[in-house]
Design a protein around this motif. Structure first.
Motif, PDB file in Angstrom:
ATOM      1  N   GLY A 178       0.811  -1.215   0.000  1.00  0.00           N
ATOM      2  CA  GLY A 178       0.000   0.000   0.000  1.00  0.00           C
ATOM      3  C   GLY A 178       0.847   1.269   0.000  1.00  0.00           C
ATOM      4  N   ARG A 179       0.161   2.416  -0.182  1.00  0.00           N
ATOM      5  CA  ARG A 179       0.836   3.717  -0.266  1.00  0.00           C
ATOM      6  C   ARG A 179       0.691   4.444   1.067  1.00  0.00           C
ATOM      7  NH1 ARG A 179      -1.546   7.197  -3.382  1.00  0.00           N
ATOM      8  NH2 ARG A 179       0.313   8.288  -4.078  1.00  0.00           N
ATOM      9  N   TRP A 180       1.693   4.337   1.918  1.00  0.00           N
ATOM     10  CA  TRP A 180       1.688   5.053   3.203  1.00  0.00           C
ATOM     11  C   TRP A 180       1.995   6.522   2.913  1.00  0.00           C
ATOM     12  CZ3 TRP A 180       0.354   3.349   7.985  1.00  0.00           C
ATOM     13  CH2 TRP A 180       0.558   4.236   9.041  1.00  0.00           C
ATOM     14  N   LEU A 181       1.092   7.418   3.290  1.00  0.00           N
ATOM     15  CA  LEU A 181       1.210   8.812   2.856  1.00  0.00           C
ATOM     16  C   LEU A 181       1.860   9.739   3.882  1.00  0.00           C
ATOM     17  CD1 LEU A 181      -2.288   9.172   1.122  1.00  0.00           C
ATOM     18  CD2 LEU A 181      -0.066   8.790   0.045  1.00  0.00           C
ATOM     19  N   ASN A 182       1.575   9.535   5.158  1.00  0.00           N
ATOM     20  CA  ASN A 182       2.048  10.499   6.167  1.00  0.00           C
ATOM     21  C   ASN A 182       3.530  10.334   6.471  1.00  0.00           C
ATOM     22  OD1 ASN A 182      -0.542  11.438   6.380  1.00  0.00           O
ATOM     23  ND2 ASN A 182      -1.051  10.200   8.172  1.00  0.00           N
ATOM     24  N   PRO A 183       4.302  11.452   6.485  1.00  0.00           N
ATOM     25  CA  PRO A 183       5.715  11.352   6.858  1.00  0.00           C
ATOM     26  C   PRO A 183       5.882  10.764   8.262  1.00  0.00           C
ATOM     27  CG  PRO A 183       5.219  13.520   5.949  1.00  0.00           C
ATOM     28  CD  PRO A 183       3.910  12.830   6.132  1.00  0.00           C
ATOM     29  N   GLN A 184       4.949  11.109   9.175  1.00  0.00           N
ATOM     30  CA  GLN A 184       4.965  10.546  10.531  1.00  0.00           C
ATOM     31  C   GLN A 184       3.539  10.436  11.038  1.00  0.00           C
ATOM     32  OE1 GLN A 184       7.962  11.631  13.558  1.00  0.00           O
ATOM     33  NE2 GLN A 184       6.285  12.227  14.880  1.00  0.00           N
ATOM     34  N   GLN A 185       3.221   9.299  11.630  1.00  0.00           N
ATOM     35  CA  GLN A 185       1.855   9.091  12.140  1.00  0.00           C
ATOM     36  C   GLN A 185       1.895   8.316  13.450  1.00  0.00           C
ATOM     37  OE1 GLN A 185      -0.968   7.692   9.229  1.00  0.00           O
ATOM     38  NE2 GLN A 185      -2.266   6.719  10.769  1.00  0.00           N
ATOM     39  N   GLY A 224       2.464   0.736  -4.910  1.00  0.00           N
ATOM     40  CA  GLY A 224       2.037  -0.532  -4.299  1.00  0.00           C
ATOM     41  C   GLY A 224       2.751  -0.940  -3.028  1.00  0.00           C
ATOM     42  N   TYR A 225       3.891  -0.329  -2.718  1.00  0.00           N
ATOM     43  CA  TYR A 225       4.646  -0.721  -1.513  1.00  0.00           C
ATOM     44  C   TYR A 225       5.201   0.513  -0.783  1.00  0.00           C
ATOM     45  CZ  TYR A 225       4.809  -5.392  -3.616  1.00  0.00           C
ATOM     46  OH  TYR A 225       4.478  -6.584  -4.176  1.00  0.00           O
ATOM     47  N   SER A 226       5.378   0.382   0.527  1.00  0.00           N
ATOM     48  CA  SER A 226       6.017   1.443   1.308  1.00  0.00           C
ATOM     49  C   SER A 226       6.984   0.820   2.308  1.00  0.00           C
ATOM     50  CB  SER A 226       4.974   2.259   2.080  1.00  0.00           C
ATOM     51  OG  SER A 226       3.996   2.770   1.208  1.00  0.00           O
ATOM     52  N   LEU A 227       8.174   1.404   2.402  1.00  0.00           N
ATOM     53  CA  LEU A 227       9.138   1.008   3.437  1.00  0.00           C
ATOM     54  C   LEU A 227       8.969   2.004   4.571  1.00  0.00           C
ATOM     55  CD1 LEU A 227      11.564  -0.860   4.207  1.00  0.00           C
ATOM     56  CD2 LEU A 227      13.058   0.929   3.274  1.00  0.00           C
ATOM     57  N   VAL A 228       8.634   1.505   5.767  1.00  0.00           N
ATOM     58  CA  VAL A 228       8.406   2.398   6.906  1.00  0.00           C
ATOM     59  C   VAL A 228       9.255   1.964   8.096  1.00  0.00           C
ATOM     60  CG1 VAL A 228       6.050   3.040   6.217  1.00  0.00           C
ATOM     61  CG2 VAL A 228       6.388   1.060   7.724  1.00  0.00           C
ATOM     62  N   THR A 312      11.663  -2.805 -10.153  1.00  0.00           N
ATOM     63  CA  THR A 312      10.433  -3.188 -10.875  1.00  0.00           C
ATOM     64  C   THR A 312       9.255  -2.252 -10.615  1.00  0.00           C
ATOM     65  OG1 THR A 312       9.833  -4.661  -9.039  1.00  0.00           O
ATOM     66  CG2 THR A 312      11.048  -5.634 -10.880  1.00  0.00           C
ATOM     67  N   ARG A 313       9.369  -1.394  -9.610  1.00  0.00           N
ATOM     68  CA  ARG A 313       8.266  -0.483  -9.278  1.00  0.00           C
ATOM     69  C   ARG A 313       8.691   0.969  -9.408  1.00  0.00           C
ATOM     70  NH1 ARG A 313       3.131  -2.731  -7.554  1.00  0.00           N
ATOM     71  NH2 ARG A 313       3.519  -4.962  -7.805  1.00  0.00           N
ATOM     72  N   GLU A 314       7.771   1.793  -9.755  1.00  0.00           N
ATOM     73  CA  GLU A 314       8.084   3.213  -9.889  1.00  0.00           C
ATOM     74  C   GLU A 314       8.192   3.849  -8.516  1.00  0.00           C
ATOM     75  OE1 GLU A 314       6.068   7.192 -11.834  1.00  0.00           O
ATOM     76  OE2 GLU A 314       5.417   5.218 -12.533  1.00  0.00           O
ATOM     77  N   ARG A 315       9.277   4.590  -8.279  1.00  0.00           N
ATOM     78  CA  ARG A 315       9.469   5.267  -6.989  1.00  0.00           C
ATOM     79  C   ARG A 315       8.543   6.471  -6.911  1.00  0.00           C
ATOM     80  NH1 ARG A 315      13.904   7.061  -3.454  1.00  0.00           N
ATOM     81  NH2 ARG A 315      15.184   5.286  -4.064  1.00  0.00           N
ATOM     82  N   GLU A 316       7.900   6.646  -5.750  1.00  0.00           N
ATOM     83  CA  GLU A 316       7.047   7.810  -5.532  1.00  0.00           C
ATOM     84  C   GLU A 316       7.706   8.729  -4.520  1.00  0.00           C
ATOM     85  OE1 GLU A 316       3.156   6.569  -4.376  1.00  0.00           O
ATOM     86  OE2 GLU A 316       2.743   5.574  -6.289  1.00  0.00           O
TER      87      GLU A 316
END
Length: 318
Positions: A178-185, A224-228, A312-316
């Motif tokens: 998934g797309r984790w949006l918040n810089p900090q939560q 599709g992915y997030s490293l947190v 393989t995935r586009e960086r956001e």
């Protein structure tokens, strides 16, 4: 027919490493293979003596105490598979009071519930001269990374207090779907433990549960992915896995709370374990009060999967 030699009364003197421990826990540790019910029976009957006096199971040992332990016939040692010495652990920090190791994924921290041995049993096997080695905290079997082991009871007691008071900073790295949006939560969701019919432990978000607090920071995001990075303010069972899954961001490779269809696809793409790594620890030394900051890099298999996602995935950004 040769008769086995009858066990004899044994005497032992309590050293610094065992001072402060309850006598029932001490006897369980040194009388390996003896059922706890038998330990409590010999305590109640007065067969165990401390400095020639009877004590109850709650007595806390003091350095120099002389213990008399009655004859105990141990279970046949041949019936229990010995703990393998195993490969030496990667030690990140060590002094006379504690050590911190980088635990590999797939190894439990201790034996029990269907696992005959874990990190602590192997560590004791690798260091037979060590008088005292005890886990300060736990990591899930599938989780890799930094694990603290106390080498002195005095250090263990202080570290347990620090853990309870939130004075040990623990940060983990995980890849989520998934797309984790918040810089900090800040995630504050109470967690409740329960058992499945087969006896397996599970955790769910439940307002009736115990308070749990995680701080999630975005490191990198792809389609599709997030490293947190997740900082634990409380240390509940499966906290990161349940918090993130509940929010719609299952951990990649999590076989309990994850996206099972996605996990099968990830396995084909090279991720054969849960992506969760205890990457950083910061705390004051329990005996010297010196500041300690430690880190463990992502294991090669997780680093390799991040590289695969990168290719393989586009960086956001943002």
């Amino acid at each position: 027919m040769a008769l086995s030699k009858a066990p004899a009364v044994s005497h032992t003197r309590v050293d610094e490493g065992s001072a402060g421990q309850r006598i029932d826990n001490f006897l369980v540790r040194i009388c390996k293979g003896v059922p706890k019910s038998h330990i409590y029976r010999i305590l109640r009957s007065g067969e165990v003596r401390v400095n020639s006096r009877r004590v109850d199971q709650t007595y806390r040992l003091q350095e120099g105490d002389e213990l008399r332990i009655p004859p105990i016939r141990l279970a046949d040692k041949g019936a229990v598979a010995p703990v393998p010495v195993g490969k030496a652990f990667d030690i990140v920090f060590e002094d006379e009071a504690l050590l911190v190791l980088d635990k590999p994924a797939g190894l439990a921290v201790h034996g029990g519930s269907g696992v005959s041995f874990g990190v602590i049993e192997q560590l004791r096997r690798q260091r037979p001269e060590a008088k005292f080695l005890e886990l300060v905290h736990r990591l899930d079997r599938e989780t890799s990374g930094l694990l603290i082991v106390a080498k002195k009871r005095s250090a263990l007691t202080v570290l347990h207090d620090m853990m309870r008071e939130g004075k040990v900073q623990k940060r983990y790295l995980t890849l989520v779907a998934g797309r984790w949006l918040n810089p900090q939560q800040h995630v504050r969701l109470a967690l409740h433990k329960y058992l499945l019919e087969n006896g397996e432990r599970r955790v769910s978000v439940n307002p009736e549960g115990k308070p749990a607090h995680s701080i999630v920071r975005l490191v990198k995001r792809w389609s599709g992915y997030s490293l947190v990075e997740v900082e634990l303010k409380t240390g509940r069972t499966h906290q990161i896995r349940v918090h993130l899954s509940h929010l719609g961001f299952p951990l990649c490779g999590d076989d309990k709370y994850g996206d099972f269809a996605l996990n099968k696809q990830l396995e084909k793409e090279g991720l054969k374990r849960m992506f969760l790594h205890a990457a950083k620890l910061a705390f004051r030394h329990p005996l010297t009060d010196q500041a300690i900051e430690l880190s463990a890099p992502l294991p090669a298999e997780l680093e390799g999967f991040v590289a695969f996602v990168e290719q393989t995935r586009e960086r956001e950004h943002g």
